[in-house]
Design a protein around this motif. Structure first.
Motif, PDB file in Angstrom:
ATOM      1  N   GLN A  42       3.650   6.935   4.695  1.00 43.21           N
ATOM      2  CA  GLN A  42       3.534   7.275   6.109  1.00 43.21           C
ATOM      3  C   GLN A  42       4.684   6.655   6.903  1.00 43.21           C
ATOM      4  O   GLN A  42       5.251   7.290   7.800  1.00 43.21           O
ATOM      5  N   ALA A  43       5.044   5.426   6.532  1.00 46.01           N
ATOM      6  CA  ALA A  43       6.155   4.754   7.219  1.00 46.01           C
ATOM      7  C   ALA A  43       7.468   5.485   6.956  1.00 46.01           C
ATOM      8  O   ALA A  43       8.268   5.700   7.878  1.00 46.01           O
ATOM      9  N   ILE A  44       7.695   5.871   5.713  1.00 45.05           N
ATOM     10  CA  ILE A  44       8.926   6.586   5.356  1.00 45.05           C
ATOM     11  C   ILE A  44       9.001   7.913   6.094  1.00 45.05           C
ATOM     12  O   ILE A  44      10.056   8.294   6.614  1.00 45.05           O
ATOM     13  N   TYR A  45       7.878   8.614   6.150  1.00 42.61           N
ATOM     14  CA  TYR A  45       7.828   9.896   6.857  1.00 42.61           C
ATOM     15  C   TYR A  45       8.193   9.717   8.336  1.00 42.61           C
ATOM     16  O   TYR A  45       8.997  10.487   8.893  1.00 42.61           O
ATOM     17  N   THR A  46       7.625   8.698   8.978  1.00 42.83           N
ATOM     18  CA  THR A  46       7.910   8.439  10.392  1.00 42.83           C
ATOM     19  C   THR A  46       9.370   8.075  10.605  1.00 42.83           C
ATOM     20  O   THR A  46      10.011   8.549  11.550  1.00 42.83           O
ATOM     21  N   VAL A  47       9.909   7.233   9.729  1.00 38.77           N
ATOM     22  CA  VAL A  47      11.309   6.820   9.839  1.00 38.77           C
ATOM     23  C   VAL A  47      12.245   8.016   9.694  1.00 38.77           C
ATOM     24  O   VAL A  47      13.206   8.172  10.456  1.00 38.77           O
ATOM     25  N   LEU A  48      11.959   8.874   8.722  1.00 40.58           N
ATOM     26  CA  LEU A  48      12.791  10.073   8.525  1.00 40.58           C
ATOM     27  C   LEU A  48      12.719  11.001   9.741  1.00 40.58           C
ATOM     28  O   LEU A  48      13.736  11.570  10.157  1.00 40.58           O
ATOM     29  N   CYS A  49      11.525  11.154  10.301  1.00 39.13           N
ATOM     30  CA  CYS A  49      11.381  11.967  11.508  1.00 39.13           C
ATOM     31  C   CYS A  49      12.187  11.374  12.662  1.00 39.13           C
ATOM     32  O   CYS A  49      12.857  12.104  13.415  1.00 39.13           O
ATOM     33  N   ASN A  50      12.125  10.061  12.814  1.00 38.00           N
ATOM     34  CA  ASN A  50      12.897   9.409  13.866  1.00 38.00           C
ATOM     35  C   ASN A  50      14.395   9.635  13.674  1.00 38.00           C
ATOM     36  O   ASN A  50      15.127   9.874  14.641  1.00 38.00           O
ATOM     37  N   GLN A  51      14.837   9.564  12.430  1.00 38.26           N
ATOM     38  CA  GLN A  51      16.262   9.742  12.174  1.00 38.26           C
ATOM     39  C   GLN A  51      16.715  11.181  12.391  1.00 38.26           C
ATOM     40  O   GLN A  51      17.716  11.430  13.066  1.00 38.26           O
TER      41      GLN A  51
ATOM     42  N   ASP B  45       0.861  -1.183   0.000  1.00 40.03           N
ATOM     43  CA  ASP B  45       0.000   0.000   0.000  1.00 40.03           C
ATOM     44  C   ASP B  45       0.901   1.238   0.000  1.00 40.03           C
ATOM     45  O   ASP B  45       1.586   1.522   0.990  1.00 40.03           O
ATOM     46  N   THR B  46       0.905   1.990  -1.101  1.00 39.72           N
ATOM     47  CA  THR B  46       1.835   3.122  -1.219  1.00 39.72           C
ATOM     48  C   THR B  46       1.531   4.233  -0.221  1.00 39.72           C
ATOM     49  O   THR B  46       2.447   4.918   0.242  1.00 39.72           O
ATOM     50  N   LYS B  47       0.269   4.434   0.123  1.00 42.35           N
ATOM     51  CA  LYS B  47      -0.076   5.448   1.113  1.00 42.35           C
ATOM     52  C   LYS B  47       0.488   5.073   2.479  1.00 42.35           C
ATOM     53  O   LYS B  47       1.072   5.914   3.193  1.00 42.35           O
ATOM     54  N   LYS B  48       0.354   3.815   2.826  1.00 45.27           N
ATOM     55  CA  LYS B  48       0.887   3.322   4.086  1.00 45.27           C
ATOM     56  C   LYS B  48       2.413   3.370   4.083  1.00 45.27           C
ATOM     57  O   LYS B  48       3.049   3.690   5.098  1.00 45.27           O
ATOM     58  N   LEU B  49       3.008   3.085   2.932  1.00 45.72           N
ATOM     59  CA  LEU B  49       4.460   3.136   2.796  1.00 45.72           C
ATOM     60  C   LEU B  49       4.975   4.563   2.970  1.00 45.72           C
ATOM     61  O   LEU B  49       5.981   4.782   3.653  1.00 45.72           O
TER      62      LEU B  49
END
Length: 323
Positions: free
Chosen positions: A127-136, A121-125
């Motif tokens: 969101q995951a990328i956004y969260t990972v980048l924020c964490n980093q 699911d590209t929308k879910k993906l």
């Protein structure tokens, strides 16, 4: 159960505890004997190889050191932040192409949960990328600033002399602590760890898709602690951080790829979330949190794949009974 996971703590039958202790003693004893027999030989040969390449690595390191004029913060940022981040995103970038497009087939044919994330699911993906980048950017990098001053205090992190091969191995064998079981207590699971479990069929980038508190306590701090205690060289830190990110990505990637560690155990944890909490599996056996896993084909497939035939083909799921 909605709102969290309720874990039952029960006393273990004496015979099961004894069996577990015997298995553990056998595994540890065999491993110790094997390690003792091979360690000196392997270490000696690798040390010779390291020494043969030593001049090259030492010269390369000095060139890099003088290129940045010995500026410790710049060197630390490159080794502790940029190199591991590139390793993480390059590895997961390849996997995300397969997740989104279904190609190349030499990756997607090794999918663990067939029919899941096909395509993702590209929308879910996103969101995951956004969260990972924020964490980093907003958690990991600021924590590295604090780590820099700790390493600077040690005084040998930016030494012009590289560590010996044996010391390099000692540093890399530092194991990260695990807080996974604690994270599944109902209160913590509901408010913190549940975010990570939004992916019941995980993909590589989800390895650091987590609540900020979990990212600090489980993903970042344990990995940083070893180098800070040992006063590791920046080259060792770069290698360790990169290895940690790649291995956790493998355990979440959703593909049982040839010659890589098996992700079946942790993949099943995401699928059921009340099974397979640990890494080695000994504590899961003791507490009965792998009983369902042991009854599945995933348990039979939980090994390093030493051929190019997907284990989903060589050990297929049993056909469903007609209703």
């Amino acid at each position: 159960r909605e709102g969290g996971v309720e874990m039952e703590l029960h006393s273990l039958p004496p015979e099961k505890l004894w069996d577990a202790l015997k298995v553990t003693a056998c595994v540890l004893g065999t491993s110790l004997l094997t390690f003792t027999a091979l360690a000196n030989t392997v270490s000696w040969n690798m040390q010779n190889l390291w020494d043969a390449l030593g001049h090259f690595w030492q010269t390369t390191w000095l060139k890099l050191y003088y290129l940045f004029e010995g500026k410790e913060w710049t060197i630390f940022f490159l080794g502790a932040a940029l190199v591991p981040s590139l390793a993480f995103w390059c590895f997961n970038g390849i996997l995300m192409v397969a997740d989104v497009t279904g190609k190349p087939t030499f990756i997607t044919r090794y999918r663990i949960q067939l029919g899941k994330n096909d395509p993702v699911d590209t929308k879910k993906l996103r969101q995951a990328i956004y969260t990972v980048l924020c964490n980093q950017f907003f958690i990991s990098f600021p924590m590295l600033v604090l780590m820099f001053y700790v390493m600077k205090w040690w005084g040998n992190t930016f030494s012009k002399e590289l560590p010996t091969f044996r010391w390099f191995l000692v540093e890399l064998t530092e194991h990260r602590n695990r807080t996974l079981l604690l994270a599944h207590l109902p209160l913590l699971y509901k408010h913190i760890h549940k975010k990570h479990h939004e992916w019941t069929a995980p993909i590589g980038v989800v390895s650091i898709y987590a609540h900020p508190v979990e990212h600090i306590l489980s993903n970042t701090l344990p990995v940083m602690t070893g180098p800070m205690i040992m006063g590791s060289h920046i080259v060792s830190i770069a290698a360790w951080f990169s290895l940690a990110l790649i291995t956790t990505s493998i355990s979440h990637c959703g593909y049982h790829l040839p010659f890589l560690p098996s992700p079946e155990f942790h993949d099943f944890h995401h699928l059921k979330f009340n099974q397979c909490y640990g890494v080695l599996g000994v504590l899961d056996y003791l507490h009965g949190t792998d009983t369902v896993f042991r009854q599945t084909k995933a348990y039979e497939r939980h090994r390093v794949l030493l051929s190019f035939t997907p284990l989903s083909e060589s050990i297929p799921e049993a056909p469903k009974r007609a209703e």
